[in-house]
Every structure is written in C-alpha cells, then in structure tokens.
Design a protein around this motif. Structure first.
Motif, PDB file in Angstrom:
ATOM      1  N   SER A  69       0.804  -1.213   0.000  1.00 20.74           N
ATOM      2  CA  SER A  69       0.000   0.000   0.000  1.00 20.74           C
ATOM      3  C   SER A  69       0.838   1.264   0.000  1.00 20.74           C
ATOM      4  O   SER A  69       0.401   2.299  -0.490  1.00 20.74           O
ATOM      5  CB  SER A  69      -0.932   0.005   1.214  1.00 20.74           C
ATOM      6  N   ARG A  70       2.052   1.207   0.519  1.00 22.41           N
ATOM      7  CA  ARG A  70       2.890   2.397   0.580  1.00 22.41           C
ATOM      8  C   ARG A  70       3.278   2.895  -0.808  1.00 22.41           C
ATOM      9  O   ARG A  70       3.709   4.030  -0.978  1.00 22.41           O
ATOM     10  CB  ARG A  70       4.139   2.130   1.414  1.00 22.41           C
ATOM     11  N   TYR A  71       3.119   2.045  -1.828  1.00 25.58           N
ATOM     12  CA  TYR A  71       3.477   2.436  -3.191  1.00 25.58           C
ATOM     13  C   TYR A  71       2.251   2.693  -4.070  1.00 25.58           C
ATOM     14  O   TYR A  71       2.391   3.075  -5.226  1.00 25.58           O
ATOM     15  CB  TYR A  71       4.336   1.357  -3.839  1.00 25.58           C
ATOM     16  N   ASP A  72       1.052   2.471  -3.523  1.00 25.99           N
ATOM     17  CA  ASP A  72      -0.157   2.552  -4.340  1.00 25.99           C
ATOM     18  C   ASP A  72      -0.345   3.916  -4.999  1.00 25.99           C
ATOM     19  O   ASP A  72      -0.749   4.012  -6.153  1.00 25.99           O
ATOM     20  CB  ASP A  72      -1.396   2.223  -3.497  1.00 25.99           C
ATOM     21  N   ALA A  73      -0.079   4.992  -4.262  1.00 25.51           N
ATOM     22  CA  ALA A  73      -0.303   6.338  -4.802  1.00 25.51           C
ATOM     23  C   ALA A  73       0.584   6.596  -6.015  1.00 25.51           C
ATOM     24  O   ALA A  73       0.138   7.134  -7.029  1.00 25.51           O
ATOM     25  CB  ALA A  73      -0.050   7.386  -3.723  1.00 25.51           C
ATOM     26  N   ALA A  74       1.853   6.210  -5.914  1.00 20.13           N
ATOM     27  CA  ALA A  74       2.784   6.417  -7.024  1.00 20.13           C
ATOM     28  C   ALA A  74       2.385   5.584  -8.234  1.00 20.13           C
ATOM     29  O   ALA A  74       2.464   6.045  -9.382  1.00 20.13           O
ATOM     30  CB  ALA A  74       4.204   6.071  -6.585  1.00 20.13           C
ATOM     31  N   LEU A  75       1.935   4.358  -7.980  1.00 22.78           N
ATOM     32  CA  LEU A  75       1.541   3.482  -9.079  1.00 22.78           C
ATOM     33  C   LEU A  75       0.282   3.998  -9.765  1.00 22.78           C
ATOM     34  O   LEU A  75       0.189   4.014 -10.990  1.00 22.78           O
ATOM     35  CB  LEU A  75       1.316   2.062  -8.560  1.00 22.78           C
ATOM     36  N   ALA A  76      -0.689   4.449  -8.967  1.00 20.89           N
ATOM     37  CA  ALA A  76      -1.956   4.908  -9.535  1.00 20.89           C
ATOM     38  C   ALA A  76      -1.804   6.221 -10.296  1.00 20.89           C
ATOM     39  O   ALA A  76      -2.545   6.475 -11.254  1.00 20.89           O
ATOM     40  CB  ALA A  76      -2.989   5.070  -8.421  1.00 20.89           C
ATOM     41  N   ARG A  77      -0.848   7.041  -9.893  1.00 22.94           N
ATOM     42  CA  ARG A  77      -0.694   8.364 -10.500  1.00 22.94           C
ATOM     43  C   ARG A  77      -0.400   8.288 -12.001  1.00 22.94           C
ATOM     44  O   ARG A  77      -0.761   9.179 -12.762  1.00 22.94           O
ATOM     45  CB  ARG A  77       0.423   9.116  -9.777  1.00 22.94           C
TER      46      ARG A  77
END
Length: 253
Positions: A28-36
């Motif tokens: 989850s700590r990488y979700d924002a970067a991946l979704a962007r």
C-alpha cells in the motif's frame, strides 16, 4: 534479426513488469505512485461488447516504486538493487525511449489492430510522434486480453536533445478504429509531467550507467557523421584544387 530481438525483449520485459506490478500493488505504501501514472478507458456498445485499455506511463517515480517493492520483497542489498534496476531499465530502453505499458481487453467482436503503430501516437507538448517500437503481438487479431510495451522517442533524432525539457503534457491518442466496439471514438490518455518525472533518471548508480551507455551510442553516431563530413570536405577540397589548377593553366596560355 534486430526486429525479432526487439520483440523478444518486449515480451520478456512485459512478463517482468507484470510480476513486479503485482508485488508493488500489494504494498500500500506504493499505491499512490503506481496509480498516479495509470489511466484507464472503457467503452461499451449496445450489443454488450466492451473494450478496455489501461495505459501506464513508466516514469521515474513509478519505476522507483516497483524497484523498492521488489527490493523489500527479496531483501536485496543496495548493490543488488542497483544491478536489478540497471538491467530492468536497459530492458525497457528507457535511456532512449519513453515507455508505455498497455493492457487491452476486447470482449465482443474481434479487434483488428494491425498495423498497430498507426493506431496510436504520442503528443509531446505540441509535437506528434509515432511509436519507435512496440510489442508485435498487438498486430494480431484480439478477443480477450493482451498486454505489452509501446515505445516513443525520448530524444530529438537530429540534435540528440531531450524532448522533455520542462513541465509539459504527454498525450497518448488511440485511433477509434482500434476496435469495432470503440466505433471510431478517439481515446486519449493525458499525463502532466515535469521533465525529471518522465526521465530515466532513477536514483542511484543505475541511471549513471544508462546515461554512459546512451552517450557512448551518441558518440558513435557523431563520429560516423564526422567521418562522412570529412570525406565530403576532402572531396570538395580536391575539386577546388583541380579548378584552381585549370584556371592557372588557362591564364598562363
């Protein structure tokens, strides 16, 4: 032979990316970067057909998230991470290209997407670019799912200067003829990027190694061009010498 090797690289990298994306997605700590950097378009027709296209722009932030996720999963040392990162980026040719991963699902009539390089284009700022390479499987008729890489130029072919040098938009445009379901509706995916975001300048030594590789190739091209120009100059000097000699001969009669 070269095209075949590129196709194999596209397939191999796609497999690697799918595995890495799955791991990163679970963290989850990488979700924002991946979704962007992932955009999705879904089109449906009146007969129940569906066409879905997911496009992921491989930016420095996105890839860094994938790399760190893999490092945590495998408990790599810093050196192991840099080696993995270098090979990963080299497989994507990010030192020369802007890379986009496409996932397509066609549910309904068969999609005939060949020639696929004519089905899409990348607008970098106000300039339109065709793919420099792509997964050749996209040329095959499709029912169901398929994914692969598409590459666009990162540097100006004539000057060698980066095409991304400021804040600008990248716009991936997909021709409406890509699927009967889409019915000639143009699909657009837009990313607003800073030059460094969409570069291959990932942190660590991997980026330096890739930059050296690119500059060496650029040096080879410039050296070849220099040799060709010197050959032309030598021919012109010889012709000037012959013309001067003929003028002197005529004037001395």
């Amino acid at each position: 032979m070269v095209k075949a090797m590129k196709a194999l690289i596209c397939v191999a990298v796609t497999v690697l990316l799918c595995g890495a994306a799955g791991v990163a997605g679970a963290a989850s700590r990488y979700d924002a970067a991946l979704a962007r950097w992932t955009k999705t378009e879904n089109v449906k027709d009146d007969l129940g057909g569906s066409f879905t296209l997911k496009a992921t722009l491989y930016t420095a932030e996105y890839i860094e998230a994938l790399m760190q996720s893999e490092a945590e999963k495998n408990m790599w040392t810093a050196s192991e991470l840099e080696d993995y990162k270098y090979n990963f980026l080299k497989g994507l040719s990010l030192d020369d290209n802007i890379a986009v991963h496409l996932e397509i699902e066609e549910l309904g009539p068969t999609a005939h997407m060949a020639p696929f390089n004519e089905m899409l284009a990348m607008w970098i700022g106000r300039v339109k670019y065709a793919p420099s390479d792509y997964d050749q499987r996209f040329n095959m008729p499709l029912q169901g799912k398929r994914d692969g890489m598409v590459f666009f130029p990162r540097y100006d072919e004539k000057t060698g200067k980066p095409l991304l040098n400021r804040k600008m938009s990248l716009r991936l445009v997909v021709n409406g003829a890509v699927s009967p379901v889409v019915n000639n509706r143009e699909l657009r995916f837009i990313w607003d990027v800073e030059a460094e975001e969409a570069s291959s300048s990932i942190s660590g030594t991997a980026a330096d190694r890739l930059e050296v590789d690119r500059l060496l190739r650029r040096m080879e091209m410039l050296t070849a061009e220099k040799a060709a120009l010197e050959s032309q100059l030598a021919a012109k000097n010889e012709e000037i010498k012959e013309v001067n000699a003929r003028i002197e001969e005529l004037q001395n009669r």
